[in-house]
Every structure is written in C-alpha cells, then in structure tokens.
Design a protein around this motif. Structure first.
Motif: not given
Length: 1022
Positions: A41, A65, A67, A69, A76, A78, A99, A104-106, A127, A129
């Motif tokens: 991540s 990986s 995330r 939006q 979000d 993957l 990120m 929010k690390e997106i 997935d 998500s």
C-alpha cells in the motif's frame, strides 16, 4: 505457461501481508517463477524486494496498490499500478508520496492522469471495493487517464466471482483486455490463521470479540503453477496476458549517485573558496595566531575536502550550527571521527582541537575510502527540532525529510501482541514476559527450547500451540513506523524524485524508506541527535545565569581542576555522563586519573575487550609496573596510554611511523585488520612488513608490531570520539565539584517522573549536606531552583501540576505574597482553584507556609473555592473591593494526620519523602553500621549486612511442606527492598512482622532474576 506472481503484499507493509522475503525468494526459485510483482500500500520494502529477487534470478516488478477516487465524494476503488519503465518508477514514487501525504491516503482521478506515464494499471473488478461501481463509465474514466489499462479478474481458491459475466461485458464494451490476477498476502494455506492474527494486531481487536470486523480476505496464498492453470482453465489467455504484463515491466532501481546539495554562495565565489575563507577566519577566532602546523593541516584538509566534492557539505553543517548557537541552543563538542577535523573545529562544528589532542583527519575522511562524510551533531534534546525546522525552511520543505524507522515484532513483542489478540489473562501475559528472553539473536523458538516451563505451558492447551505457531510466523515483521531518532536527509532536487515520502511530525516529511535504503541511493544523511545531558547542562547554565548574572561558557572550563579530578578518583559519578555505572566507577578508583587524558583513556578502555587492560593501565600509570614499548619508535605514539594500544588513531600512527604508510593507507589497514579475515590479515602482514623493511626497519620487529596491531585492532576505539564525549563528562563533573547545588537542582529536574532516580539523587544530596526546601506556592518555579545555597523543589515535580496551572499561579503572584489559603484561592480564581489542582499541592507541602496543618488545608478547599467565587466573580463587579474587605472566611477543622500518612502523601505526589522518614530517625539512634536500602545492590553478594526501616507489606505463605514463611517489603528514606524469611527465621521473628512496624534486619544480600533481595537471618524490633 510462464509462471509469474503479479500481486505480492509483503511483510514490509505493516501486517497487511506477512510474507517474508527470505522465505519467498527461494520458494519462487524452486517453483521456477520468472517474475514477481510487489503491490504494497506504500513503497515500503521495495528496494529489499528487488535486490533479493534479482539475487535469486527472478525478474522483480515494482508495483503499488492505489486507492483511487473516481469522483468527488465517491468511495475509493483499488487499482494496481506497475512501473513499466524508469519514467513509470519515478511516477510511482510520486503516486505513493501523494497518497501518503493526504489525510485519507487516496488520490483523485485527475492526479492519476498526471502520473500515468510509464505505468501499467490493472482494475481488479472482482475486488469488493468495486462493488456497486462495476460500470463501463468508471473503467472508461481510468482509460482516459492512461492507455495501459487492463481489467483484472481473480478466482481465489478457484472460486469464480458472481459478476464475472458482467465484468466480461464491460471488457468488451470498453475494449479493455482482461488479465488474471491473484493477491498473495501469505505463502501457504496454513498461514491463513497467522494472517488473521496479524490483521487483528494491526486493527486492534481480539479474536474472540463478536463485534470484530468480518473476515474479507480468503485464500490469499501463493498458488502452485498447476493451481493457476486449473483456476483459469477456461481462459488460459488471461494467464498469458498476466505474464506478458509482468515481463514487459523493465523499471530498475536507479544506481547510487551522489546527491550532494549545493550551499548558496555569493556571486563570484565557489563553495571551496568560501569554505577556505570561513575556515581561516574561524581558526584565528579559535586560537588567535595560527602557527605553521595549523595552517598546513588546514590546507591539507581543505584540499582533500575539495577533491572529494564535499565543500558544500561543510558549509551546510557550519550554517545550521551557527544558527543553533545564535539561538542559544547548546551543542555537543563533537561526536565520532569528525572531531579529528581541523576544518570542523575552525568552523565551530566541533570544539575539539585535533592538533592539541593528536587526532587524525584521515580517520574521518580520506580519498582512499570514498564515503559520504558523516558529521553527527548533538543538540540539547528539548531544542533539537528547532534546528531541523531551520534546515527545512532554508532549503525548502520538498528538499528536507526525516528518516523513517520500523518497529519490529521482536520475540517478546510478538509473544505479547499475539497473546493480547488471543485474550490471554494478565497472569499468562506476565508468565510469557518472564520466560521469553531478548537480546542478541534470541528468537522466540530459542526461548521456548530453553524453557521447560514454557514448553509445558504450551503443551497443556491447543490454543497455546496456535499462539506459538502464529507468533513464530509473525516474529520479525515490521509492526509500526516512526521517526528515526536522528536521521535527516537533504537533497539538491525535490526528494519525491528519488524517494517516496509521507507525512511526518512538525510539518516535515518522512521518507518511506529506512536509513540504509536512503543512504544507498546517494542522499546526504545528517544525524541531528538529541542528547539529554546537553539539556541538563543547558538547565545548569540557565540557573547560574539567572542567579549570579554570569554566563557559563563550558568551553572555557579549565581541564586541570583538582576538585573535579578528586570526584573522578572517588568514583563520585552520579549524574555524570558515561561514568555512572558501577564498573566505570571501579575503573576510576583503580586508575586514579589526575589529567584529562586519563579520562578519555578510561572512556575508551571501558568497553568489552579493552577493559581487560584496565588493571594493566592502572599499574603502569601509577608506577607499579614498567612500561614495555616493544620498540623505541613506538614510545612517542603509546606514551600517553602507558604503552597500550587504546585508540584506532594509534594503529594508524604506527603504520605511518613504522611502515611509511600514508594516513589513507593506514586507515585502510585499520579497517582491514579489524575484519579478522585470514587472507586479508596475511596480505596486510606482507604489505606492512615489506613497507617497514623498505623504511629501514628490522623485519623481526616489524612482524612483532604487526602482530600487536592485529591483537588490538578489535580493541581500538576512536580517540576523536573519546576526547569529544569525555569533554561533556568532565564539564558535568566540574559543575558537580564546584557548583553542586546547581548541578543537583538541574539533575533532579531531569529525573522528574522517575521515582527510583529521584530518591537516589535526594539521598545523595542530603548526604552532601545540601538542604532541600519543600515546594512553595509563592517561591517555587516550575522546575527546581537554587535558593540561598539550598535546592527548592519545583511545582512541576508535583503530580497533577501542569505547566498551564503553574503559569496561572505565576501570573497571580504579588510582591507582598498571600497570607492564607483564601487569599491564594481568590488570586487564582475559583475556576482554577479545584480539588484536582489543590489537593496535590497540599499533600506535597507547597501550602504549608500558610501556617495551617495539611488536614486543615485539605478540609478547607471547598470553603476557599466558595470564597474565591464570592470575591472574584467571573463578571465585573463594582462592589468587588467592598466584598473582599468584608469577607472573613474561616478554615474548617481537619483533625490530625498520622506521620506515615503524611509521608505517603508526599511520595504519592512527589515521588520521594520530603519530610524526615521515621527510618532515618531510627538509624540515628542505632549504634551498628546500617546500610541504606538504596546502597544494598552495590554490596558484595551473599555478604552479611544490617538494614533498618519500616515494614510496608507482609506476605505470608506456606511451603510445600506446610511450613510458614514470609516476604516483606522494607522501606527506609532511600527506597524499598524485598526481604525473605524462610520457615526457621519466620518462626523466631513472627511477632515483629506487622505492617508499619519499625524493625532492624540482619541477613545476606542476594540477586535473583536481576532483582536484589535480603535473605533475613534475624529481626529486631525498635
């Protein structure tokens, strides 16, 4: 089919995966895998992953990986991103940084477009998500950001996704090729439970918690080749596509290169010319008129520094050191081999004159050993961050970062963390902590193999065996990330171009790679170390300056003060940096130092190996043994250390003097022989002896001297570091010898919160006849101060007194002072005058000056608060002065307080007894020699001693034979100690064994499991 593994989440991803590279790489090689991709991540562990895969002949693919939006406010999804080429690798650094620096690390879709060049993206539509978002439009949006986009379909365990047909329709409608994918977070099917445990540790829940999150990841192991083919037997082309993607990604880790920042220099100047000017001016400022030896040395050092391209580095360090000094931030005199540089001394980076102490520049830097310079700087630890902030501001936030460090699950840590999610009892946790050893290469399995009790405990319950297997699987994995204690990097280009970043503290970035990886890519690393002893020295300096109006200059302290050396000779080293241990004190008493060179020699000798020579050094120094130099030419080099090789610099000097080596060659010899490799030793022997013979030195003597060098190579310690750090020790000892009240006031402040240290210091202070004054609400500062030769306890020592409350008290003080609790309450106001803040002050004796007993003061808190509210209402009141004049508050009756209760209150809120302990009163009346409890650990083991004190606790038990025995907790004014009475002694002494009874004990001192206790032989009442 070409076997590849496209989505590996490794153990570097902080328990999101538990795959260990040293297990993964050989397994993949045995299976014949051609390529493997990492998709953590963050870009944690990428460099280690690539290096170990290349070592095993497996093509590594750098992935991430993401995330993503897709729209504002949308959840979000993957996305897997891979670096297809070097441009893509650079963009992955930016994506990971983007990120990791967002809350929010997106990242939004528009950022993806900016970073897409050179990358391949897989949309894993199976997935979860992507639930509710498996529509053409979203795939088209990602395709608009990049042309290298694939749709991923996963079948973990061979199970097809229920919307696979819809995914295929989306693929057809958008023209996006399908690839197989499978995310692996552990290696074998059997690791599934260990991964579940890791997830519980990371998320902070227990396995038996009914409200814990639902398990979402299944079959995340590494499938065999035939499993892959079986899972996708109806679409083998998807596997081919997956292999093609992996093999087409050719990004590599960039080679190491020097990334030395440039120091801003005036027009018409170069960094080398500016450095030379600063050095010459600085040297004259340091020593006045510089002799030829200084000027020649300075010229030689500058020439080497310029040739190695390090002029900018020295200017950068000089600049932030100048800032620190201008801001009154105390810095250390030097650290490590950099103290051997005259350039560093001239620039004010170090305070050690290398010519005066015979230090060697080439031990620090030389053309024969091309390494980045490494000047580690010590700062007072409470102000270190100010210097880092200055550097970040000067060179730009994007060019400066602190270095990340990872806390791993050590044997004891993994045992406790796994036990916690298993919901083991407190007793079981305590048992595990006691049984599991830590230290050099102490793995959990070793601890279990060595402990029969632990083996039996595990065998009693299958749950415990699951605990053990899980703990072994997770041991050694990174658990959390934090900021390295010292490391700061500075880059000539924005850091995100070379290293992934994330948010750190104080608005300064943190690297996603640890120190080794950061240095490997060629970034300049500087160590800004916080040294607690410099904070102590800074506090002493402030106290003296405030009281005496004198600015203490540590650099001007004389190095021949007899009172200071007397302290060293007595081993009176409490609070003195590096010399506090019992062993070091014994070495001082044995050697009897009488000059500064003895201090740094002892500092270098007192470590494993060299300490064997302490008795020899003592005998020779004190003229009890003749000094043997082996050869007359060694005498000038070894005279200061009584003929013993103590310093690495001496090895280098011998090589220069005897074999005619250059200093650079001598440094290479020092490094080579310390490695103790047989072929290297022979090669260097031949080189040394042949060079010595050419230098007109007898071959036999040359061989003897080389053997001497080899013998002491491991023992040698950098003299530059020994001298620099011993300066701090000496300066502290000087203050202790000449200004003891200020030394102890600052030392006590540094021990706030540490009860054992505080009691130890209090005992020593009283033993020196220095009076300790109680805390005073009207006279105390926040920290301890010196008041008319006594030490006044600071209010900040009192548990519950915060800096903000102290500032309120300080602001309310008046020259006339307060005469009563009620005046004090009115002054600070009813809002702040609460039981929470006032009770600790009363218990500590800080309000005794109002002339009332502590029980009365405690009973009157409510009345005083009511008075404060009455005379000082929150809103303005024109009648306030009248009200104050007519208010006549009275103290409430409070009864009496037993002396022991008063003492316990003091210890509760202060951490020590301020009033005279009854044990001290008793000792004064005893004629026998009584050992203070704080001194018992230093007594020779199994020797008979007498102690006296108050029984705090009695624990009576019965042995297996049914006989009664007891464990006591004995307390005196210096501390507490455990005492054991076996059945015979218990029977004879039972009548005296009452809580709060005053007794005198005689017995032997023993240490068990690192804890000191007394085995009692006789008890007397008092």
């Amino acid at each position: 089919m070409v076997l590849v593994y496209p989505q590996i989440v490794t153990g570097a991803d902080l328990l999101r995966g538990i795959i260990k590279l040293d297990h993964l790489a050989p397994l993949l090689k045995r299976r014949g895998a051609k390529s493997v991709g990492i998709v953590n991540s963050k870009m944690y562990g990428v460099r280690s992953f690539c290096k170990i895969m290349e070592k095993y002949g497996i093509h590594p693919v750098i992935g991430l990986s993401i995330r993503l939006q897709l729209a504002d406010g949308a959840p979000d999804v993957l996305l897997y991103a891979y670096a297809k080429d070097d441009r893509g690798y650079g963009n992955l650094l930016k994506i990971s940084s983007a990120m990791a620096t967002k809350d929010k690390e997106i990242i939004p879709l528009k950022w993806l477009q900016a970073y897409s060049e050179g990358c391949v993206f897989i949309c894993p539509l199976t997935d979860r998500s992507w639930d509710e978002r498996r529509v053409e439009n979203y795939v088209e949006m990602i395709r608009s950001a990049s042309q290298n986009v694939y749709i991923g379909i996963s079948r973990p365990g061979g199970v097809r996704h229920h919307e696979e047909e819809e995914i295929l329709r989306i693929s057809e409608m958008t023209g996006t090729a399908v690839t197989a994918f499978h995310e692996s977070r552990y290696i074998t099917k059997e690791d599934d439970f260990a991964f579940e445990v890791a997830t519980a540790i990371r998320s902070g829940y227990k396995l038996n918690d009914p409200s814990r999150p639902k398990k979402e990841i299944y079959d995340a192991y590494l499938p065999e080749d035939d499993e892959w083919q079986d899972w996708f037997s109806d679409h083998p082309e998807w596997l081919t596509t997956m292999a093609d993607i992996m093999l087409s990604c050719n990004a590599e880790l960039p080679p190491s290169r020097s990334l030395m920042p440039a120091f801003p220099v005036p027009e018409g100047e170069s960094s080398a010319s500016l450095l030379g000017k600063h050095c010459k001016a600085g040297l004259i400022n340091r020593i006045g008129t510089a002799s030829a030896i200084y000027l020649e040395r300075l010229h030689a050092e500058l020439k080497i520094i310029d040739s190695m391209g390090f002029s900018d580095y020295f200017l950068i360090v000089e600049d932030f050191m100048r800032f620190a000094k201008e801001q009154g931030i105390l810095t250390g005199p030097g650290r490590g081999s950099s103290a051997g540089s005259l350039v560093a001394f001239s620039l004010g980076i170090t305070d050690v004159d290398p010519i005066r102490y015979g230090l060697i520049f080439e031990r620090f830097l030389n053309p024969g050993r091309i390494t980045m310079p490494d000047i580690d700087i010590d700062f007072a630890d409470n102000r270190r961050s100010e210097v880092i902030e200055y550097v970040a501001k000067k060179y730009g936030k994007s060019h400066v970062a602190q270095i990340i460090t990872f806390g791993t699950l050590s044997s004891k840590s993994v045992a406790r963390n796994v036990a916690r999610v298993f919901d083991f009892s407190n007793e079981e946790m305590a048992f595990l902590s006691k049984q599991i050893q830590e230290g050099h290469s102490k793995r959990l399995e070793e601890s279990v193999n060595r402990s029969k009790a632990l083996q039996d405990w595990i065998a009693m319950d299958s749950i415990r065996d699951k605990w053990y297997q899980s703990a072994k699987a997770l041991e050694g994995l990174p658990r959390n990330a934090s900021t390295h204690a010292a490391g700061v990097i500075l880059s000539p280009v924005p850091l995100v171009e070379t290293v992934p970043l994330q948010n750190g503290g104080d608005d300064i970035f943190l690297t996603q790679w640890a120190m080794g990886d950061v240095e490997e890519i060629g970034l300049l690393k500087m160590d800004f170390l916080g040294l607690r002893n410099l904070t102590l020295m800074d506090r002493i300096k402030s106290l003296i300056e405030h009281d005496k109006g004198v600015t203490l200059n540590y650099g001007s302290i004389p190095l021949d003060d007899e009172k200071t050396f007397e302290l060293f000779r007595e081993g009176d080293m409490t609070g003195v940096f590096q010399f506090e241990s019992d062993g070091m004190r014994n070495a001082l008493r044995m050697i009897k130092p009488d000059e500064f060179s003895d201090i740094y020699a002892i500092n270098a000798l007192y470590r494993p190996g060299p300490m064997e020579n302490i008795p020899l050094y003592s005998r020779r120094k004190n003229n009890n043994e003749r000094i043997d130099y082996i050869h007359p030419q060694l005498e000038p080099i070894l005279k200061e250390t009584a003929g013993i090789i103590v310093y690495q610099e001496q090895i280098m000097q011998i090589a220069v003097q005897i074999a005619g080596f250059t200093m650079a060659e001598a440094d290479l010899l020092r490094r080579a022989v310390s490695k103790k490799k047989r072929e290297v030793l022979k090669q260097e022997r031949d080189h040394f002896v042949m060079s010595a013979v050419k230098n007109n030195f007898p071959e036999r003597s040359a061989t003897e001297i080389y053997d001497l060098i080899v013998k002491f190579a491991d023992y040698g310690f950098p003299k530059s570091h020994a001298v620099a750090y011993s300066l701090i020790s000496y300066q502290l000892a000087f203050i202790k010898a000449n200004e003891p009240e200020y030394f102890y006031a600052a030392l006590l402040s540094s021990a706030t919160g540490n009860q054992d240290k505080t009691m130890e210091y209090i005992h020593e202070i009283r033993g020196r006849g220095i009076n300790i004054l109680p805390p005073s609400i009207q006279r105390s500062k926040y920290s301890h101060i010196v008041e008319n030769g006594s030490i006044r306890i600071g209010l900040g020592t009192i548990k519950g007194v915060t800096p903000s409350f102290y500032n309120i008290v300080k602001a309310a003080r008046t020259a006339s002072g307060w005469k009563s609790l009620f005046e004090f309450a009115a002054a600070v106001g009813g809002t702040h005058f609460t039981e929470k803040t006032i009770i600790p002050l009363i218990k500590a004796g800080a309000l005794d000056e109002f002339g009332e007993s502590r029980p009365v003061l405690l009973a009157s808190i409510e009345a005083a608060r009511n008075h404060a509210m009455f005379v000082s209402p929150e809103e303005d009141d024109l009648l306030q002065d009248i009200i104050f004049s007519i208010a006549k508050p009275k103290y409430s009756p409070g009864g009496t307080m037993p002396r022991f209760a008063m003492l316990e209150y003091e210890r509760e809120v202060l951490g020590f007894y301020l009033s005279e302990h009854p044990a001290l009163e008793m000792k004064k009346k005893l004629e026998e020699k009584i050992v203070d409890l704080v001194d018992v650990p230093a007594v020779k083991e199994r020797s008979m001693i007498k102690v006296a004190g108050l029984i705090r606790e009695v624990k009576r038990i019965r042995t297996k034979k049914g006989e009664a025995m007891a464990f006591l907790t004995l307390q005196d004014e210096t501390g507490e100690l455990s005492c054991t009475l076996f059945p015979r002694q218990y029977t004879a002494s039972n009548a005296y064994l009452q809580e709060l009874a005053m007794v005198q004990l005689e017995g032997t001192m023993e240490k068990r499991n690192g804890q000191t206790q007394i085995i009692v032989q006789q008890v007397k009442g008092f």
